[in-house]
Write a protein that holds these residues in place. Structure first.
Motif, PDB file in Angstrom:
ATOM      1  N   TRP A 158     -17.854  70.629  54.242  1.00  8.82           N
ATOM      2  CA  TRP A 158     -19.071  70.062  54.835  1.00  8.82           C
ATOM      3  C   TRP A 158     -20.098  71.175  54.954  1.00  8.82           C
ATOM      4  CZ3 TRP A 158     -22.535  70.392  58.800  1.00  8.82           C
ATOM      5  CH2 TRP A 158     -23.290  69.248  59.079  1.00  8.82           C
ATOM      6  N   ARG A 159     -21.333  70.884  54.549  1.00  9.97           N
ATOM      7  CA  ARG A 159     -22.343  71.950  54.581  1.00  9.97           C
ATOM      8  C   ARG A 159     -23.504  71.578  55.479  1.00  9.97           C
ATOM      9  NH1 ARG A 159     -22.447  74.086  48.381  1.00  9.97           N
ATOM     10  NH2 ARG A 159     -20.456  75.162  48.521  1.00  9.97           N
ATOM     11  N   GLU A 160     -23.914  72.537  56.278  1.00 11.77           N
ATOM     12  CA  GLU A 160     -25.010  72.319  57.210  1.00 11.77           C
ATOM     13  C   GLU A 160     -26.338  72.377  56.458  1.00 11.77           C
ATOM     14  OE1 GLU A 160     -22.761  74.643  57.161  1.00 11.77           O
ATOM     15  OE2 GLU A 160     -23.537  76.644  57.636  1.00 11.77           O
ATOM     16  N   TYR A 163     -27.495  75.626  54.975  1.00 14.62           N
ATOM     17  CA  TYR A 163     -26.388  76.337  54.323  1.00 14.62           C
ATOM     18  C   TYR A 163     -26.910  77.309  53.264  1.00 14.62           C
ATOM     19  CZ  TYR A 163     -22.482  77.133  51.169  1.00 14.62           C
ATOM     20  OH  TYR A 163     -21.534  77.720  50.378  1.00 14.62           O
ATOM     21  N   GLU A 164     -26.329  78.511  53.248  1.00 15.99           N
ATOM     22  CA  GLU A 164     -26.716  79.475  52.221  1.00 15.99           C
ATOM     23  C   GLU A 164     -25.547  79.921  51.378  1.00 15.99           C
ATOM     24  OE1 GLU A 164     -29.766  82.339  54.292  1.00 15.99           O
ATOM     25  OE2 GLU A 164     -29.349  82.841  52.207  1.00 15.99           O
ATOM     26  N   ASP A 165     -24.463  80.267  52.044  1.00 15.36           N
ATOM     27  CA  ASP A 165     -23.335  80.893  51.390  1.00 15.36           C
ATOM     28  C   ASP A 165     -22.117  80.632  52.248  1.00 15.36           C
ATOM     29  OD1 ASP A 165     -23.045  82.311  49.069  1.00 15.36           O
ATOM     30  OD2 ASP A 165     -24.352  83.952  49.730  1.00 15.36           O
ATOM     31  N   ASP A 166     -20.929  80.833  51.662  1.00 13.39           N
ATOM     32  CA  ASP A 166     -19.744  80.620  52.481  1.00 13.39           C
ATOM     33  C   ASP A 166     -19.495  81.764  53.450  1.00 13.39           C
ATOM     34  OD1 ASP A 166     -19.126  78.147  51.740  1.00 13.39           O
ATOM     35  OD2 ASP A 166     -17.620  78.681  50.245  1.00 13.39           O
ATOM     36  N   ASN A 191     -34.376  71.763  60.502  1.00 13.47           N
ATOM     37  CA  ASN A 191     -32.940  71.895  60.342  1.00 13.47           C
ATOM     38  C   ASN A 191     -32.284  70.509  60.236  1.00 13.47           C
ATOM     39  OD1 ASN A 191     -30.343  72.803  60.372  1.00 13.47           O
ATOM     40  ND2 ASN A 191     -30.359  73.535  62.472  1.00 13.47           N
ATOM     41  N   LYS A 272     -18.544  76.742  63.396  1.00 14.94           N
ATOM     42  CA  LYS A 272     -19.012  76.754  62.008  1.00 14.94           C
ATOM     43  C   LYS A 272     -19.712  78.079  61.707  1.00 14.94           C
ATOM     44  CE  LYS A 272     -19.283  74.254  58.222  1.00 14.94           C
ATOM     45  NZ  LYS A 272     -18.094  73.615  57.635  1.00 14.94           N
ATOM     46  N   ARG A 276     -18.499  81.571  58.963  1.00 18.27           N
ATOM     47  CA  ARG A 276     -19.286  82.322  57.976  1.00 18.27           C
ATOM     48  C   ARG A 276     -19.397  83.800  58.348  1.00 18.27           C
ATOM     49  NH1 ARG A 276     -19.225  77.822  55.459  1.00 18.27           N
ATOM     50  NH2 ARG A 276     -20.748  76.175  55.812  1.00 18.27           N
TER      51      ARG A 276
ATOM     52  N   GLU B 128     -28.796  78.674  62.292  1.00 21.09           N
ATOM     53  CA  GLU B 128     -28.140  78.196  61.075  1.00 21.09           C
ATOM     54  C   GLU B 128     -27.194  77.027  61.334  1.00 21.09           C
ATOM     55  OE1 GLU B 128     -25.016  81.354  59.981  1.00 21.09           O
ATOM     56  OE2 GLU B 128     -26.322  82.280  61.434  1.00 21.09           O
ATOM     57  N   TYR B 130     -25.575  73.353  62.571  1.00 20.97           N
ATOM     58  CA  TYR B 130     -26.000  71.999  62.213  1.00 20.97           C
ATOM     59  C   TYR B 130     -26.528  71.201  63.383  1.00 20.97           C
ATOM     60  CZ  TYR B 130     -21.310  71.325  64.022  1.00 20.97           C
ATOM     61  OH  TYR B 130     -20.205  71.361  64.820  1.00 20.97           O
TER      62      TYR B 130
END
Ligand code: SF4
Lengths: 515, 227
Positions: A158-160, A163-166, A191, A272, A276, B128, B130
């Protein structure tokens, strides 16, 4: 244990956890197996048998306290895992860890709420964050996000929206050194992200029908028929929540007879972001978990990482850490006392009394760590800085001795005088919101919440990690708590006992020697 | 005789030349403004609500050591109807923002918004994530931004003084809340919680995007059937 059929004969187990696991394996040979993965402890249980295993664990083996229900996304194996930690309150010791693995595409696990009512919110959280459904849960709604939220954020894929990178450091920033605003790359300049093809109507989300479902307002329980119970919404902006918390309460006259808590108004996705981050980048985030006890949060995190690394901490650093953590605890308790009165209706004034010493402790933190509240002070293997020479123009030892031996005990004395005999306070707290020891255990209450319920459920007592002084402190907490009858007074007593302890505590002496 | 409020200092052509230095011409607004502003600037009542860590520092600022009472700001009101300034003290989450906007709409004019700390100003350390709004200024008009994580009490006091200075420069004559234009102009549409936070002002954009995505899907289907 009297029932000998449950025991494996001839084997002497080092601790009750191993014994319990051996018994479970014998009882349910097909359902309970060892966790064969490296560095994992506990057992893997079949999803169908989890309720039976948990019941046996609680009723026959005495592991009656379920401290956590967590989801894990095992994306490589296409599985979802639910991890349970159960403790034995009477005997102490470590946790029995149960792992349940289910298919990732349709994860369903039977709910443990009938066995451990405390699993309620935690299962809702696992549903919200991982999409694991708990069959038989009485009220499986989202808890941290809102009902219509799209997706389950802690799933690895799941990506926010931003999101940029893992992993950090992000390729766009390092080593190249590019800086950009995430908003510029988002279509909406905010956002947010929406599922492809979603068309908004804008109105259907206003009414939270889900929230009010299952609340009956009639006296005889007939749904929908209104007699004299009233539902009142309280918060998230309310003077006595002094934070963002909401309660939907059912009132019968002036008595609260039902309450649904609504949380998630301060869900800041630490997990989350933490996924990262590099390890050290997480330290400042731990400051902000419980922002009144930032040092303690730092400490918990660095201890965990040190355990993983096998790192050693120099003795002086360890004493500095303890000094910080214990002062934090005093600050936290003082604050709690002030706000207890605030919430009982004495708005603002009583808080001022408990706040004076807090400021002095914060001065010390600021002189040491550079910030009053968000100290970011602990590091893996030690602390960020040594203690300063002076605080507010006074030599540090004088400042600390004054504070710990003179001012804080006096403040406590004063607080005791203001509170303990106070008739209004007594009327509003003794016997109100009574939580029995059995309920506290069943509902997985922890820390100060269960101090008044007269049993010592402190994580630290079960997982001894600090220098023994802390354990003595825990013991003091526990024994004082046993003599408590009324809920709020336990706070006062705990703090007092704590200060007695810190008077006799050798921290400052030891620090001087080490200098 | 009228003097345009936008140009109050200009000498009026109707005053004879020889009297230009002897007669002071002013407007009611210019006379009243200092009094009006003086009373407002020294009784700014904040809305008593805290969002996160910054709220703790806000409470400290109000307490005895830093003592907001020196500025007439110690009266934290529990209801937005009685409050003049809203201090956004902490992380604004998506779940919370509809409530905040609603509270803002309920405040009576003149009203001010202070964005306290990194989170309220731009998402801060949690930007960053969510579930966090990347700055309350995406929804509310902010008067003063205070940097810091959390801002120290001194910084908050400094921000409040900056707000006082801003008030000093306002005039009854030009204040938007006395103008006869649309009284609903300052009402902010309350965002709704859909699959993500929906800013109602962007509904058209979202719908257009949805239509575009739909068109792409149909196109793909047509191509498939053609094959
Ligand atoms: S700016 Fe920092 S201190 Fe303030 S709410 Fe955000 S994280 Fe907390």
């Amino acid at each position: 244990m009297t029932d000998t059929t449950l025991k494996t004969p001839d084997t002497v187990y080092e601790n009750p956890v191993d014994e319990a696991i051996a018994i479970l394996k014998e009882r349910y040979p097909a359902a309970v197996t060892d966790d064969s993965r490296e560095n994992y402890s506990g057992v893997v249980v079949n999803a169908e048998n989890i309720v039976a295993v948990a019941t046996a664990l609680r009723d026959e083996l005495g592991f009656n306290y379920l401290s956590s229900v967590t989801g894990v996304d095992l994306i490589e194996d296409n599985k979802m895992e639910v991890v349970y930690h159960a403790y034995n309150i009477e005997q102490g010791g470590g946790a029995v860890v149960l792992h349940v693995q289910v298919d990732r595409d349709d994860p369903v696990v039977p709910s443990l709420v009938p066995v451990f009512p405390g699993a309620d919110f935690q299962e809702r959280e696992a549903w919200d964050m991982f999409g694991i459904r708990f069959d038989g849960h009485p009220d499986l709604r989202r808890i941290l996000t809102w009902d219509e939220f799209n997706g389950h954020p802690l799933r690895k894929d799941w990506r926010e929206p931003f999101y940029e990178d893992d992993h950090k450091p992000f390729g766009s920033r390092w080593p190249g050194g590019g800086v950009h605003r995430a908003e510029e790359k988002n279509l909406y300049g905010k956002n947010v992200q929406y599922p492809s093809g979603w068309v908004p109507t804008g109105e259907e989300y206003e009414i939270e029908t889900n929230m009010y479902e299952g609340i009956t307002v009639s006296r005889d329980g007939t749904p929908g028929l209104k007699t004299d119970k009233v539902i009142v919404n309280m918060g998230p902006q309310h003077p006595s929540t002094h934070g963002v918390f909401r309660m939907v309460v059912t009132l019968d006259g002036e008595t609260i007879v039902g309450l649904k808590p609504v949380m998630g108004y301060l869900h800041r996705n630490h997990e989350k972001i933490g996924e990262r981050n590099t390890f050290i980048q997480n330290i400042p985030y731990t400051d902000r978990l419980d922002y009144i006890s930032s040092m303690s949060n730092n400490h918990g995190y660095v201890l965990a990482v040190e355990k993983l690394m096998g790192a050693e901490v120099p003795e002086r650093a360890e004493w500095i850490r303890i000094l910080m953590v214990e002062l934090t605890r005093i600050v936290n308790h003082l604050w709690a006392l002030g706000f207890l009165l605030n919430d009982l209706g004495a708005l603002q004034t009583p808080m001022l009394y408990f706040y004076i010493e807090r400021e002095l402790v914060l001065d010390f933190f600021e002189a040491t760590a550079g910030s009053r509240m968000m100290c970011n002070f602990m590091r893996f293997g030690g602390v960020a800085y040594d203690l300063p020479d002076d605080v507010r123009g006074q030599p540090i030892m004088k400042f600390l001795n004054d504070l710990i031996y003179e001012r804080i005990p006096k403040a406590l004395e004063q607080g005791d005088g203001l509170m303990t005999g106070n008739e209004i306070l007594r009327n509003r707290s003794i016997g109100v919101g009574y939580l029995s020891a059995e309920d506290a255990i069943a509902y997985s209450a922890a820390g100060p919440v269960c101090a008044p319920a007269a049993f010592p459920m402190m994580c630290a007592a079960l997982n001894p990690i600090l220098i023994t002084n802390i354990l003595i402190l825990m013991w003091l907490f526990a024994t004082t708590a046993i003599f408590m009858i009324a809920s709020s007074f336990a706070w006062m007593r705990c703090v007092k006992v704590y200060v007695f302890w810190s008077r006799s505590c050798p921290i400052s002496k030891r620090l001087r020697e080490l200098r | 005789m009228t003097v345009s409020p936008t140009d109050p200092g200009a000498a009026s052509p109707e005053v004879p030349d020889e009297l230009q230095n002897n007669v002071a011409i002013t407007t009611i607004a210019k006379l009243l403004d200092p009094i009006y502003n003086w009373s407002r600037r020294n009784s700014l009542w904040p809305l008593g609500f805290g969002l996160a860590c910054c709220a703790i520092e806000m409470i400290c600022t109000a307490a005895s050591r830093f003592d907001l009472a020196r500025f007439g700001m110690e009266v934290f009101r529990a209801t937005p109807r009685q409050a003049d300034v809203m201090i956004i003290s902490g992380t604004v989450t998506k779940k919370m923002v509809p409530t905040i906007v609603r509270l803002f709409n309920q405040m009576a004019e003149p009203r001010y918004v202070i964005s306290m700390g990194a989170c309220a100003s731009g998402g801060g350390p949690f930007k960053e994530g969510y579930s966090v709004v990347d700055g309350i200024d995406k929804f509310l008009p902010v008067d003063v931004y205070i940097p810091g994580c959390p801002p120290t009490p001194q910084a908050l006091v400094n921000g409040l003084i900056a707000l006082q200075e801003k008030i000093d420069h306002q005039s009854i004559a030009t204040a938007s809340w006395y103008s006869k234009e649309d009284p609903m102009a300052d009402v902010i549409p309350v965002p709704v919680l859909g699959p993500d936070l929906v800013d109602v002002r962007q509904i058209d954009l979202i719908k257009a995007e949805a239509a575009k995505a739909q068109a792409e899907i149909t196109e793909a289907e047509v191509a498939e059937t053609a094959v």
